[in-house]
Design a protein around this motif. Sequence first.
Motif, PDB file in Angstrom:
ATOM      1  N   ASN A 180      -6.656  -6.158 -23.941  1.00 53.50           N
ATOM      2  CA  ASN A 180      -7.567  -5.805 -22.908  1.00 53.50           C
ATOM      3  C   ASN A 180      -9.402  -5.843 -23.061  1.00 53.50           C
ATOM      4  O   ASN A 180      -9.628  -4.804 -23.656  1.00 53.50           O
ATOM      5  N   VAL A 181      -9.392  -6.551 -22.139  1.00 49.37           N
ATOM      6  CA  VAL A 181     -11.291  -6.632 -22.646  1.00 49.37           C
ATOM      7  C   VAL A 181     -11.413  -6.960 -20.929  1.00 49.37           C
ATOM      8  O   VAL A 181     -11.081  -6.831 -19.871  1.00 49.37           O
ATOM      9  N   GLU A 182     -12.763  -5.765 -20.684  1.00 50.29           N
ATOM     10  CA  GLU A 182     -12.750  -4.736 -19.539  1.00 50.29           C
ATOM     11  C   GLU A 182     -14.491  -4.436 -20.043  1.00 50.29           C
ATOM     12  O   GLU A 182     -15.013  -3.937 -20.706  1.00 50.29           O
TER      13      GLU A 182
ATOM     14  N   ILE B  84     -17.584  -9.276 -17.948  1.00 49.61           N
ATOM     15  CA  ILE B  84     -15.996  -9.764 -17.580  1.00 49.61           C
ATOM     16  C   ILE B  84     -14.854  -8.988 -17.944  1.00 49.61           C
ATOM     17  O   ILE B  84     -15.432  -8.586 -19.395  1.00 49.61           O
ATOM     18  N   SER B  85     -13.993  -9.286 -17.301  1.00 48.90           N
ATOM     19  CA  SER B  85     -12.512  -8.357 -18.018  1.00 48.90           C
ATOM     20  C   SER B  85     -11.549  -9.944 -17.634  1.00 48.90           C
ATOM     21  O   SER B  85     -11.837 -10.989 -16.812  1.00 48.90           O
TER      22      SER B  85
ATOM     23  N   ALA C 230     -21.725  -4.293 -24.175  1.00 51.35           N
ATOM     24  CA  ALA C 230     -21.097  -3.451 -23.536  1.00 51.35           C
ATOM     25  C   ALA C 230     -19.873  -4.051 -23.305  1.00 51.35           C
ATOM     26  O   ALA C 230     -19.807  -4.658 -23.830  1.00 51.35           O
ATOM     27  N   GLY C 231     -19.103  -2.514 -22.715  1.00 50.04           N
ATOM     28  CA  GLY C 231     -17.635  -3.228 -22.245  1.00 50.04           C
ATOM     29  C   GLY C 231     -16.363  -2.873 -23.268  1.00 50.04           C
ATOM     30  O   GLY C 231     -17.304  -2.489 -24.418  1.00 50.04           O
ATOM     31  N   THR C 232     -15.688  -3.000 -23.233  1.00 48.25           N
ATOM     32  CA  THR C 232     -15.083  -2.283 -24.210  1.00 48.25           C
ATOM     33  C   THR C 232     -13.379  -3.729 -24.581  1.00 48.25           C
ATOM     34  O   THR C 232     -12.998  -4.427 -23.785  1.00 48.25           O
TER      35      THR C 232
ATOM     36  N   LEU D 112     -16.231 -15.074 -17.044  1.00 47.45           N
ATOM     37  CA  LEU D 112     -15.105 -16.060 -16.741  1.00 47.45           C
ATOM     38  C   LEU D 112     -14.013 -15.862 -16.053  1.00 47.45           C
ATOM     39  O   LEU D 112     -13.599 -14.670 -15.421  1.00 47.45           O
ATOM     40  N   ARG D 113     -13.710 -16.644 -15.603  1.00 46.50           N
ATOM     41  CA  ARG D 113     -11.800 -17.789 -14.896  1.00 46.50           C
ATOM     42  C   ARG D 113     -10.614 -18.023 -15.189  1.00 46.50           C
ATOM     43  O   ARG D 113     -10.854 -18.752 -16.340  1.00 46.50           O
TER      44      ARG D 113
END
Length: 436
Positions: free
Chosen positions: A5-7, A22-23, A57-59, A236-237
């Motif tokens: 999972n990318v958030e 991007i998630s 930033a992000g996880t 990202l899509r």
Amino acid sequence: MSIVNVERLTHTYGDKPIFREISFRLLRGEHAGLVGGNGAGKSTLLRILAGDLIPDAGTVEWSPQVKPGYLKQHIDLQAGTSIRQTLQSAFRHLYELERAMLQLAEKMAGGGGDIERLLAQYGDLQIRLELSGFYQLDAKVEAVATGLGLMELGLERPVERLSGGQRTKLLLGKLLLEEPQVLLLDEPTNHLDDAHIDWLIGYLKGYEHAFLVVSHDERFLNEVTQSIFHLEHQRLRRYTGNYRAFLQAYEQNRQQVHDAYERQQKEVQRLESFIQKNRVRKAKQAKSREKALEKMVRIDRPAGEIRPRFTFPLQMQSGTRIVDAKQIQIGYGKPLFAPRDLQINRGDKIAITGGNGIGKSTMLKTLLGRLKPLSGSVRLGENVRIGYYAQEQAASTQTPLEHVWTLRPDLTQKDIRASLAMAGLTDRHIRRRWSG
């Protein structure tokens, strides 16, 4: 069920954003492609997923016990090992079990220790090896080596004698043998012949685990992917289907955005025109339309795709004959073919084809005068100037702008920027330092 999972992932290079918030998630067993223009951040995203790069930033959260297998574009191999040993290292844990089993056999043969206990341990290890397919490993290694064209190099060849492309194929083979729960593949078809690409397509189609692959080979992507992640304009899509389905959906979506933008612009112009004409005479209605404009969620102008344009202006007309080779033989020590005559005339468009390692680059360098033929002669025509683009480029710490300027100090920065823009490079690209 997702395996990663990318958030809200954000990353910049210097002061230039690569992608922003991007998630996405990759599903267990999903066969996905990652596409986008050059410089969009595809390799960067793979490096972040693999843990080689820390995002701004992000996880990135992987499922427990999942460790991605990452095929890097550049990596070193341990000198003194052979192709076979490198491939076998994918099963290092099994060979360690075999060594432990052989040590138990030596103890029992020497008569030391508790024989019954040692025999039980020996049997347990033997069962574990049999269940893991250990005794079929040689056949498995050779099947992958054959599929990727490594067998023809000789499995006992030391890795330090391999070219860059051959090293990449070897690392790909080792990664496939490891069979990780998710593969992160960065341009795996580079340095592969058509037959080897066909083998890889078949292998990945039957791969039971997930993979995310970056490739410029449209046929390859069409064959192996079930979904596509598209990086564009720092976003990202996800699209369902293979690359062909993605192109159709993307074009349809882009047209819809363009049409919506055009409709909104017409509405904005209509409202602004009414406001300007009726500020006094119909002040209440004009004020209402001003509020409507303020509340309107503006659609960004669709960004056009940058397409490279190349021109090669002639400084001086050459003679009719560009290259004249008489009874040449090429190669390194051993000739690649019998002596023969070769000619290239002005205006010819010629392709040199053949399998990897067969001598295409050697032949090209010989015809251009960068290598001496083993026999015969090569003569360039009158007023011939050669532009040569090598297969592998040396790493540099310069930006593209700086690099071109060192080659053409007679040009202004404006001229160089214009030339780089024609090649499809934006300001973000030309000021980025090469990573090698």
